[in-house]
Design a protein around this motif. Structure first.
Motif, PDB file in Angstrom:
ATOM      1  N   LEU A  69       0.861  -1.187   0.000  1.00  0.00           N
ATOM      2  CA  LEU A  69       0.000   0.000   0.000  1.00  0.00           C
ATOM      3  C   LEU A  69       0.891   1.229   0.000  1.00  0.00           C
ATOM      4  CD1 LEU A  69      -2.719   1.528   0.391  1.00  0.00           C
ATOM      5  CD2 LEU A  69      -2.502   1.056   2.842  1.00  0.00           C
ATOM      6  N   ASN A  71       0.857   5.184   0.451  1.00  0.00           N
ATOM      7  CA  ASN A  71       0.088   6.324   0.962  1.00  0.00           C
ATOM      8  C   ASN A  71       0.831   7.615   0.633  1.00  0.00           C
ATOM      9  OD1 ASN A  71      -0.698   4.595   4.074  1.00  0.00           O
ATOM     10  ND2 ASN A  71      -1.793   4.638   2.140  1.00  0.00           N
ATOM     11  N   TYR A  73       0.824  11.717   1.469  1.00  0.00           N
ATOM     12  CA  TYR A  73       0.323  12.789   2.326  1.00  0.00           C
ATOM     13  C   TYR A  73       0.808  14.128   1.808  1.00  0.00           C
ATOM     14  CZ  TYR A  73      -0.318   9.090   5.872  1.00  0.00           C
ATOM     15  OH  TYR A  73      -0.694   7.957   6.539  1.00  0.00           O
ATOM     16  N   HIS A  82      -6.286   3.676  13.994  1.00  0.00           N
ATOM     17  CA  HIS A  82      -6.950   2.475  13.467  1.00  0.00           C
ATOM     18  C   HIS A  82      -6.076   1.261  13.738  1.00  0.00           C
ATOM     19  CE1 HIS A  82      -4.036   3.465  10.346  1.00  0.00           C
ATOM     20  NE2 HIS A  82      -4.053   2.183  10.048  1.00  0.00           N
ATOM     21  N   ASP A  84      -4.835  -2.401  11.703  1.00  0.00           N
ATOM     22  CA  ASP A  84      -4.783  -3.058  10.399  1.00  0.00           C
ATOM     23  C   ASP A  84      -5.235  -4.494  10.613  1.00  0.00           C
ATOM     24  OD1 ASP A  84      -3.492  -0.659   9.903  1.00  0.00           O
ATOM     25  OD2 ASP A  84      -2.030  -1.557   8.556  1.00  0.00           O
ATOM     26  N   SER A  96       6.943  -0.982   7.257  1.00  0.00           N
ATOM     27  CA  SER A  96       6.607   0.343   6.743  1.00  0.00           C
ATOM     28  C   SER A  96       7.867   1.142   6.444  1.00  0.00           C
ATOM     29  CB  SER A  96       5.676   1.084   7.706  1.00  0.00           C
ATOM     30  OG  SER A  96       6.392   1.962   8.538  1.00  0.00           O
ATOM     31  N   TRP A 129       6.374  -4.215  12.177  1.00  0.00           N
ATOM     32  CA  TRP A 129       5.282  -4.410  13.137  1.00  0.00           C
ATOM     33  C   TRP A 129       4.889  -5.872  13.112  1.00  0.00           C
ATOM     34  CZ3 TRP A 129       4.504  -0.210  15.982  1.00  0.00           C
ATOM     35  CH2 TRP A 129       4.977   0.997  15.449  1.00  0.00           C
ATOM     36  N   SER A 133       2.913  -6.174  18.662  1.00  0.00           N
ATOM     37  CA  SER A 133       2.752  -4.802  18.151  1.00  0.00           C
ATOM     38  C   SER A 133       1.857  -4.760  16.909  1.00  0.00           C
ATOM     39  CB  SER A 133       4.105  -4.174  17.837  1.00  0.00           C
ATOM     40  OG  SER A 133       4.687  -4.742  16.694  1.00  0.00           O
ATOM     41  N   ARG A 134       1.616  -5.911  16.308  1.00  0.00           N
ATOM     42  CA  ARG A 134       0.879  -5.967  15.038  1.00  0.00           C
ATOM     43  C   ARG A 134      -0.541  -5.400  15.161  1.00  0.00           C
ATOM     44  NH1 ARG A 134      -1.833  -6.158  11.353  1.00  0.00           N
ATOM     45  NH2 ARG A 134      -1.818  -7.401   9.449  1.00  0.00           N
ATOM     46  N   HIS A 138      -2.874   2.818  15.701  1.00  0.00           N
ATOM     47  CA  HIS A 138      -1.858   3.763  15.226  1.00  0.00           C
ATOM     48  C   HIS A 138      -2.465   4.716  14.219  1.00  0.00           C
ATOM     49  CE1 HIS A 138      -1.909   0.370  12.438  1.00  0.00           C
ATOM     50  NE2 HIS A 138      -1.574   1.236  11.507  1.00  0.00           N
ATOM     51  N   ILE A 140      -1.480   8.861  11.973  1.00  0.00           N
ATOM     52  CA  ILE A 140      -0.521   9.907  11.602  1.00  0.00           C
ATOM     53  C   ILE A 140      -1.171  11.266  11.871  1.00  0.00           C
ATOM     54  CG2 ILE A 140       0.671  11.004   9.646  1.00  0.00           C
ATOM     55  CD1 ILE A 140       2.079   8.466  10.338  1.00  0.00           C
ATOM     56  N   ARG A 155       4.714  13.570   1.792  1.00  0.00           N
ATOM     57  CA  ARG A 155       5.237  12.425   2.543  1.00  0.00           C
ATOM     58  C   ARG A 155       4.654  11.167   1.904  1.00  0.00           C
ATOM     59  NH1 ARG A 155       3.249   9.036   6.814  1.00  0.00           N
ATOM     60  NH2 ARG A 155       5.043   7.942   7.663  1.00  0.00           N
ATOM     61  N   ASN A 157       4.364   6.926   2.410  1.00  0.00           N
ATOM     62  CA  ASN A 157       4.577   5.761   3.258  1.00  0.00           C
ATOM     63  C   ASN A 157       4.220   4.513   2.471  1.00  0.00           C
ATOM     64  OD1 ASN A 157       3.306   3.661   5.430  1.00  0.00           O
ATOM     65  ND2 ASN A 157       5.137   4.714   6.180  1.00  0.00           N
ATOM     66  N   ARG A 161       2.960  -5.914   2.965  1.00  0.00           N
ATOM     67  CA  ARG A 161       2.006  -6.720   3.728  1.00  0.00           C
ATOM     68  C   ARG A 161       1.842  -8.104   3.124  1.00  0.00           C
ATOM     69  NH1 ARG A 161      -2.015  -2.913   5.873  1.00  0.00           N
ATOM     70  NH2 ARG A 161      -1.056  -0.853   5.795  1.00  0.00           N
TER      71      ARG A 161
END
Ligand code: MD3
Ligand code: FE
Length: 166
Positions: A69, A71, A73, A82, A84, A96, A129, A133-134, A138, A140, A155, A157, A161
């Motif tokens: 994915l 992203n 910004y 949210h 994942d 990431s 992650w 921690s998964r 989290h 932004i 930005r 990201n 996955r």
């Protein structure tokens, strides 16, 4: 577009066998880009090897991503807290990669109401992650208006996955 019918401030696209999409019917992974009606572009080998190496260094050997994915910004864009959880195998880590303008990453707990820590992500940061921690919440914080020498007012990201089965 979110399931509620509002637009996200983050622009998104994907590469790999699967891509994450959102629209009025919800969040899911698809093999076809709904904008172009074509399959997503192939995962560049560099993305696969870099994320596999990062995962292995972090204690998650044999990571085999099938989705990336991307992203994008602009200043002011943000991502709300949210989890994942649309991937089939939640035991696989997510890797990431942050590029361009810095941003404050919000790292919460296992409950939406857990207060998040603010961690600055800089150009070139790679995070893995996995394990407990998964499933952390989290997001932004709104990206500050600045200009990056190479990336301009953006930005990016990338998240590698494992979205599908096997
Ligand atoms: C923690 N992206 O695409 S990357 C996302 O910077 C996403 O665009 C953010 O959250 C971004 O879903 C944050 C860091 C990240 C990515 C995936 C995670 C942190 C994560 C999955 C589980 C826990
Ligand atoms: Fe996320």
């Amino acid at each position: 577009m979110t399931p509620r019918g509002t637009y996200m401030s983050v622009a998104m696209t994907n590469c790999g066998e699967f891509g994450w999409v959102t629209d009025r019917s919800g969040y899911r992974y698809t093999r076809i880009d709904p904008d172009s009606q074509n399959p997503w572009p192939d995962l560049p080998e560099l993305f696969t090897t870099l994320s596999r190496d990062a995962a292995e260094l972090s204690g998650f050997p044999r990571f085999s991503p099938d989705a990336c994915l991307l992203n994008r910004y602009r200043p002011g864009a943000r991502m709300a807290l949210h989890q994942d959880r649309d991937e089939r195998d939640l035991t696989a880590p997510i890797v990431s990669i942050s590029l361009g303008l810095p941003a404050f990453f919000l790292l919460g707990g296992t409950r939406r109401t857990d207060p998040p820590a603010r961690i600055q992500l800089q150009h070139g940061d790679v995070l893995v992650w996995g394990g407990p921690s998964r499933m952390l919440f989290h997001g932004i914080a709104p990206v500050a208006a600045r200009t990056d020498q190479d990336f301009g007012a953006y930005r990016f990201n990338l998240t590698l996955r494992k979205a599908g089965s096997r």
